[in-house]
Design a protein around this motif. Structure first.
Motif, short mmCIF file in Angstrom:
data_model
loop_
_atom_site.label_atom_id
_atom_site.label_comp_id
_atom_site.label_asym_id
_atom_site.label_seq_id
_atom_site.Cartn_x
_atom_site.Cartn_y
_atom_site.Cartn_z
N VAL A 1 0.85 -1.18 0.00
CA VAL A 1 0.00 0.00 0.00
C VAL A 1 0.90 1.24 0.00
N PRO A 2 0.69 2.18 -0.90
CA PRO A 2 1.49 3.41 -0.88
C PRO A 2 1.02 4.35 0.23
N LEU A 3 1.30 3.97 1.46
CA LEU A 3 0.79 4.70 2.62
C LEU A 3 1.24 6.16 2.62
N THR B 1 -5.00 17.24 9.76
CA THR B 1 -4.15 16.37 8.94
C THR B 1 -4.29 14.92 9.37
N ASN B 2 -4.22 14.68 10.66
CA ASN B 2 -4.31 13.31 11.17
C ASN B 2 -5.71 12.73 10.96
N LYS B 3 -6.73 13.55 11.12
CA LYS B 3 -8.10 13.07 10.89
C LYS B 3 -8.30 12.68 9.42
N ARG B 4 -7.80 13.53 8.52
CA ARG B 4 -7.95 13.21 7.09
C ARG B 4 -7.20 11.94 6.72
N ALA B 5 -6.01 11.77 7.27
CA ALA B 5 -5.25 10.56 6.98
C ALA B 5 -5.99 9.33 7.51
N PHE B 6 -6.52 9.43 8.71
CA PHE B 6 -7.26 8.33 9.33
C PHE B 6 -8.48 7.97 8.49
N GLN B 7 -9.24 8.98 8.09
CA GLN B 7 -10.44 8.74 7.30
C GLN B 7 -10.11 8.22 5.91
N ALA B 8 -8.96 8.68 5.36
CA ALA B 8 -8.54 8.18 4.04
C ALA B 8 -8.17 6.71 4.11
N GLY B 9 -7.51 6.30 5.19
CA GLY B 9 -7.18 4.89 5.35
C GLY B 9 -8.41 4.02 5.45
N VAL C 1 0.62 23.19 7.14
CA VAL C 1 1.26 21.92 7.50
C VAL C 1 2.37 21.64 6.49
N THR C 2 3.57 21.36 6.99
CA THR C 2 4.69 21.05 6.11
C THR C 2 4.54 19.62 5.57
N LYS C 3 5.30 19.33 4.52
CA LYS C 3 5.27 17.99 3.95
C LYS C 3 5.71 16.95 4.98
N ARG C 4 6.72 17.29 5.77
CA ARG C 4 7.21 16.37 6.79
C ARG C 4 6.13 16.10 7.83
N GLU C 5 5.41 17.15 8.25
CA GLU C 5 4.33 16.97 9.22
C GLU C 5 3.20 16.13 8.64
N ALA C 6 2.90 16.34 7.37
CA ALA C 6 1.85 15.55 6.73
C ALA C 6 2.27 14.09 6.61
N GLU C 7 3.55 13.85 6.29
CA GLU C 7 4.05 12.48 6.18
C GLU C 7 3.91 11.72 7.48
N ARG C 8 4.10 12.44 8.58
CA ARG C 8 4.06 11.78 9.89
C ARG C 8 2.67 11.26 10.23
N ALA C 9 1.66 11.68 9.48
CA ALA C 9 0.29 11.21 9.72
C ALA C 9 0.02 9.86 9.07
N LYS C 10 1.04 9.26 8.44
CA LYS C 10 0.78 8.00 7.74
C LYS C 10 0.40 6.87 8.72
N ASN C 11 0.81 7.02 9.98
CA ASN C 11 0.39 6.01 10.95
C ASN C 11 -1.12 6.04 11.15
N MET C 12 -1.72 7.22 10.99
CA MET C 12 -3.17 7.32 11.11
C MET C 12 -3.86 6.72 9.88
N PHE C 13 -3.21 6.81 8.73
CA PHE C 13 -3.74 6.12 7.54
C PHE C 13 -3.77 4.61 7.81
N ALA C 14 -2.67 4.10 8.36
CA ALA C 14 -2.61 2.67 8.67
C ALA C 14 -3.67 2.29 9.71
N LEU C 15 -3.86 3.15 10.70
CA LEU C 15 -4.88 2.88 11.72
C LEU C 15 -6.27 2.87 11.11
N GLY C 16 -6.53 3.81 10.20
CA GLY C 16 -7.83 3.84 9.53
C GLY C 16 -8.08 2.58 8.73
#
Length: 615
Positions: A142-144, A203-211, A158-173
């Protein structure tokens, strides 16, 4: 035409492991997945696995952090032997955890992290996603990272680095969708956690919901799974770690004894979170003191006990070594003091984030001269609450320091805890002496006929002045004494007092439904894996009995009868045989040991194999 809903498969239990770089937020991800699972009503058990390095190089093998959660629709005892699902956030996480993944299990990886540089850091000569080495697993690439960046690109500030750090929320979603976990509590949690930076929360909510949406829409996952709630005892539950339970137990003991709680501690893994938890509860009169070193911490705690408080000091093995002289002073002064040893792998610094139970002989004998001390060991994260109360009861009633043993496995692991009826918790009588004797002087070393405990008088109480110090006490008066016969008497009285506690603790219970020839005797945090291994052995027709020790000094009064009643005795320990040595010496029983010292809890399958080898 409406899209066909994906089929849902019912399963009775699942073991999920999240693994990634120490900066990937695996503990947060696992913690949130655990909270979602607890809200759904499953029984659960967790095992967080931390790297020892404060900040290992990104993408390196020593920097991998993991979190395993086992959840089920029935009673479970362990975080599970091997994961059914491994979520690997980078090549290093895959490399360090793949050996635990059984063939046919599900593997979810962030394909974006499998770059040449990261593969080299993890020691891969070729990309395992392409060389066929993972053909025996159900692999989902998966291209998380890419999908997280895409889902959050419209969030401003939000910087790109900060957005990248939300990938754990994508995995959780994604995992929340795969196992039908509720999502609203995680969304609310993110809003609270990042309230000061709403753009990070978004950012984290969107990543979570996207996952979660990815799981619903992708063709890569054809089936989702449902684990129904477990049938637990009625009541209100919360998820709790062992260190949280210890903190709550100490607060309960403080309230039930009417004594202010004083904690003197020096931060050390894995005990620090007890200090952090207790510092949040000043509303209960708790005082926490972060000392400059271990010796100052326990000295302050003993001083607090002298002043009429419930004195507690927490540490791990290396810090307990440094506390030993002050514990010996508490033995001589005969004052209550609790020392919580959250054991970890050693010796010296050893593997500070990994569990072990090799401090037993140290807390029993690691002081100069004859200085016996009661020792209690907790068995599960939730049982830490009861163990803390019991340790305080014994310390206060018998005027003695008490060691309470836990370990990193219990400290960081969690399970559902049925909230107790606080009114049903027994009161603890501190038993202060408050009035001067009508005739004669106050004698601070007279003794209670039943417990042999001496009076406890708060300094400054008129008529109750008395000497204190580390030199030997004269019987009754407490004056300094070098008399040989008096020293022999005081030494024997202190030992007799501790030995007499055996009459005030429960007898050792034995679970033996079939009339077994083999007894498995366990202690401390091995309870869950040992009990699970015994269940498996019985399921295969084996006749095996089980007894678990919570009291290590003194032993329950019927311990000799129990171990002597069986032809074979097996003692599993995460050390090289410390309890086995004591049982052999005390009861002349030829007990066998099952001993692994890897910085890991036992697996139930390993205990089962050891049992079957003896049967």
């Amino acid at each position: 035409m409406a899209k066909q809903a994906k089929p849902v498969e019912q399963v009775d239990s699942v073991i999920v492991r999240f693994a990634g770089d120490s900066g990937d937020g695996m503990q947060l991800t696992g913690g949130r997945f655990t909270s979602e699972t607890a809200m759904l009503g499953n029984d659960l058990s967790t095992f967080p696995d931390f790297p020892a390095e404060i900040r290992a190089p990104a993408g390196s093998l020593p920097g991998v952090s993991g979190f395993q959660v086992h959840f089920a629709d029935h009673d479970i005892l362990t975080p599970g032997d091997a994961p059914n699902v491994l979520v690997a956030m980078n090549p290093a996480a895959l490399k360090t955890n793949l050996r635990d993944l059984p063939r046919g299990a599900t593997l979810i990886v962030d394909q974006d992290t499998f770059t040449e540089r990261n593969l080299a850091k993890a020691g891969y000569d070729a990309n395992p996603l392409e060389d066929g080495s993972l053909d025996g697993y159900d692999v989902h690439t998966v291209p998380l990272t890419t999908m997280t960046l895409e889902a959050t690109k419209e969030v401003e500030g939000v910087t790109k680095r900060e957005a990248e750090r939300a990938k754990n929320m994508f995995a959780l979603g994604l995992m929340s969708w795969l196992y039908h976990r509720p999502t609203e509590h995680t969304v609310a949690f993110l809003e609270r956690k990042f309230a000061k930076r709403p753009e990070i929360a978004e950012t984290n909510k969107r990543a979570f919901q996207a996952g979660y949406a990815f799981g619903e829409t992708t063709e890569d996952f054809a089936v989702s799974y449902e684990v129904k709630p477990a049938k637990l005892r009625p009541g209100t539950y919360r998820n709790i770690t062992g260190n949280q339970a210890l903190a709550f137990g100490l607060i309960a003991a403080s309230i039930k004894s009417g004594l202010p709680l004083f904690l003197g501690a020096y931060p050390i893994t894995p005990a620090s979170s007890i200090l952090e938890e207790l510092a949040r509860h000043k509303n209960f009169g708790v005082r926490t003191f972060q000392a400059e070193d271990e010796i100052a911490a326990v000295g302050a705690s003993l001083g607090a006990s002298f002043g009429g408080s419930l004195g507690v000091s927490t540490s791990a093995g290396p810090g307990v070594v440094l506390k030993s002289e002050t514990v010996g002073l508490a033995v001589a002064l005969e004052l209550p003091l609790l020392i919580l040893d959250i054991q970890r792998a050693g010796p010296s610094t050893g593997m500070p984030t990994k569990p072990e139970q090799a401090d037993l002989l140290m807390v029993l004998f690691g002081r100069n001269s004859e200085s016996p001390v009661p020792v209690i060991a907790a068995s599960t994260p939730a049982q830490c609450f009861e163990a803390a109360i019991e340790a305080a009861r014994i310390a206060l009633k018998y005027r003695t320091p008490v060691y309470l043993l836990s370990d990193a496995y219990l400290a960081n692991g969690s399970e559902p805890w049925l909230l107790p009826d606080v009114n049903a918790i027994a009161e603890i009588d501190a038993g202060f002496t408050t009035e001067a004797p009508a005739e004669g002087e106050f004698l601070p070393y007279t003794r209670d006929d039943e417990t042999l405990a001496r009076p406890w008088a708060i300094p400054g109480t008129p008529g109750l002045e008395h000497r204190i110090g580390g030199l030997e006490k004269q019987d009754l008066t407490g004056n300094v004494s070098y008399d040989p016969e008096n020293h022999d008497l005081m030494t024997r009285l202190r030992a007799e007092k501790v030995a007499g506690i055996a009459a005030d603790i429960p007898e050792l219970a034995v679970d033996d439904p079939d009339g077994a020839d083999l007894l498995v005797l366990s202690w401390g945090g091995t309870y869950g894996p040992v009990a699970a291994g015994i269940r498996r052995a019985r399921g295969d027709g084996g006749k095996v009995a089980h007894a678990h020790l919570h009291y290590l000094n003194p032993f329950p009064r019927n311990t000799g009868e129990v171990v002597g009643a069986y032809e074979k005795v097996l003692i599993p320990e995460i050390n090289l045989g410390q309890l086995r040595k004591l049982i052999r010496a005390e009861f002349l029983v030829d007990a066998a040991g099952f001993n692994l010292v890897r910085g890991l809890p036992f697996r139930a399958s390993e205990v089962q194999e050891a049992i079957e080898a003896m049967l």
